[in-house]
Write an enzyme that holds these catalytic residues in place. Structure first.
Site, PDB file in Angstrom:
ATOM      1  CG  LEU A 120      -1.967  -1.176   1.180  1.00  0.00           C
ATOM      2  CD1 LEU A 120      -2.841  -1.153   2.426  1.00  0.00           C
ATOM      3  CD2 LEU A 120      -2.842  -1.149  -0.072  1.00  0.00           C
ATOM      4  CG  ASP A 167       3.939   2.727  -5.783  1.00  0.00           C
ATOM      5  OD1 ASP A 167       2.957   2.435  -6.489  1.00  0.00           O
ATOM      6  OD2 ASP A 167       4.809   1.907  -5.444  1.00  0.00           O
TER       7      ASP A 167
HETATM    8  C1  GLA Z   1       5.079  -1.579  -7.156  1.00  0.00           C
HETATM    9  C2  GLA Z   1       5.911  -0.478  -7.783  1.00  0.00           C
HETATM   10  C3  GLA Z   1       5.075   0.327  -8.776  1.00  0.00           C
HETATM   11  C4  GLA Z   1       4.379  -0.588  -9.772  1.00  0.00           C
HETATM   12  C5  GLA Z   1       3.671  -1.735  -9.062  1.00  0.00           C
HETATM   13  C6  GLA Z   1       3.105  -2.741 -10.015  1.00  0.00           C
HETATM   14  O1  GLA Z   1       4.064  -1.024  -6.382  1.00  0.00           O
HETATM   15  O2  GLA Z   1       6.412   0.382  -6.794  1.00  0.00           O
HETATM   16  O3  GLA Z   1       5.885   1.283  -9.422  1.00  0.00           O
HETATM   17  O4  GLA Z   1       5.293  -1.070 -10.717  1.00  0.00           O
HETATM   18  O5  GLA Z   1       4.526  -2.406  -8.162  1.00  0.00           O
HETATM   19  O6  GLA Z   1       2.079  -2.195 -10.766  1.00  0.00           O
END
Ligand code: GLA
Length: 383
Positions: A120, A167
């Site tokens: 998360l 993220d």
């Molecule tokens: C992690 C990475 C993101 C993305 C997701 C998969 O959360 O930090 O940048 O690549 O995996 O969608």
């Protein structure tokens, strides 16, 4: 709360308080590092920071959630193996300084309720929160995309996790009651309203994402290889974002079975995101849910980043009344599922999934009924 914790740790009162949320991705998984599309939302679980400037170059940090503290000088910022939680802040301070922003020392307290190692993005929340804190504390001006870039740089180049941009982006720029539709190639984005009586329900498998980092790197590399192989057929592509399933089929003889599956996930997932945005804007939540389900199948079968616990959570979810869609979210190999559930059914959904998970696997799942919320930069008076 965070102010009180600061006063307890350092006395007097803090100069600045900021808050940075965790995130959940609704759809568009493993597409960000392929120049693709994502549709995450910031959630109403956050990391809060309180801090006061110091006259010198010392940074003292209390981590409420770890009951731990560190101190370091801005003139010698190094990775700290003994207090890995501090590296997210260290990395941000280091790159702000390296990029010419004028910082001073600070006394910092931080903590919050974004579950850790659950997919998360508690780490993005700490990074983005630290940039926002520095801006407020030292009167720095950074454009929003600069905030995102520096936060991600801390993750990629200091913590050494090769994540994409999703993220940190949504943690900074998410918006209350909206998902964030982002084109990871040119960083164009728009907020898409989440209308209707639905909740975003997040189920935490309790499985720490043990394989996540090594398998993540393997997927990154496989996508690069797939692009390189596709180019040998004369396709002028730089990323999987640039082709559709028909192109893939024509070029498929040059790909191994594994690379074909990886590429098929990314390409089909990008299409699903585009459709998801459209149906969300049209208010067709039923179709949105179907796209989430299809995303899970693709992640499970083609991208192979799910695991038994996540699959059990999704299967349980799809049996409940009021559920519109369910899928794993984040990098995979543990962490959480995300579910779109009618508001009136959300509580019974949570109870039933927890009970089912206990019965099938003998494990405990945590369930968070979330609202899409503001990112760290929304409405913040920074500086
Ligand atoms: C992690 C990475 C993101 C993305 C997701 C998969 O959360 O930090 O940048 O690549 O995996 O969608």
């Amino acid at each position: 709360m965070i102010q009180e914790a600061w006063v307890k740790a350092f006395g007097a009162s803090p100069d600045a308080v900021v808050r940075a949320p965790g995130r959940v991705n609704l759809i568009g998984e493993h597409t960000d590092y392929n120049d693709g599309f994502v549709l995450p939302a910031a959630i109403d679980r956050a990391i809060e920071f309180a801090a006061r400037r110091r006259g010198d170059r010392l940074v003292r940090v209390h981590a409420l959630d770890f009951q731990d503290q560190v101190e370091f000088s801005l003139d010698a910022i190094q990775k700290d193996q003994a207090h890995p939680w501090s590296n997210y802040l260290r990395g941000v301070f280091k790159f702000l300084e390296a990029e010419g922003y004028r910082l001073q020392g600070a006394d910092v307290v931080f903590g919050g309720n974004v579950p850790r190692e659950a997919g998360l993005s508690s780490s993005a929340a700490v990074e983005v929160g630290t940039v926002a804190l520095a801006m407020k504390l030292f009167g720095l001006h950074l454009e929003p995309l600069e905030v995102v870039r520096i936060a991600r740089r801390a993750e990629n180049e200091f913590v050494n996790v090769p994540c994409g941009i999703m993220d940190q982006f949504v943690c900074a720029l998410g918006k209350r009651d909206h998902a964030l539709f982002l084109d990871c190639r040119n960083l164009a984005y728009r907020h898409v309203p989440l209308r209707g009586n639905v909740k975003i329900v997040v189920c935490n498998s309790g499985v720490r994402r043990a394989l996540a980092s090594s398998e993540y790197e393997i997927r990154l590399e496989q996508c690069r290889q797939a692009v390189a192989q596709l180019r040998t057929t004369g396709l002028a592509v730089n990323s999987l974002r640039e082709i559709d399933l028909a192109d893939l089929e024509v070029a498929s003889p040059v790909l191994t079975e594994v690379l074909l599956k990886r590429a098929r996930h990314v390409i089909s997932e990008n299409q699903r995101v585009l459709e998801a945005v459209k149906v969300l804007e049209d208010g067709d939540l039923e179709r949105f849910g179907k796209l989430m389900n299809a995303s899970h199948e693709s992640l499970r079968d083609d991208y192979e980043v799910s695991c038994q616990e996540l699959d059990v959570l999704v299967d349980l979810a799809l049996k409940q009344p009021g559920v519109l869609g369910a899928r794993m979210t984040g990098a995979g190999f543990g962490g959480c599922t995300v579910n779109l559930v009618r508001t009136e059914a959300a509580n019974s959904f949570a109870d039933a999934v927890k009970a089912g998970y206990r019965e099938v696997l003998g494990r405990e799942a945590e369930v968070y009924i979330c609202e899409a919320s503001d990112g760290a930069l929304a409405g913040a008076k920074i500086p």
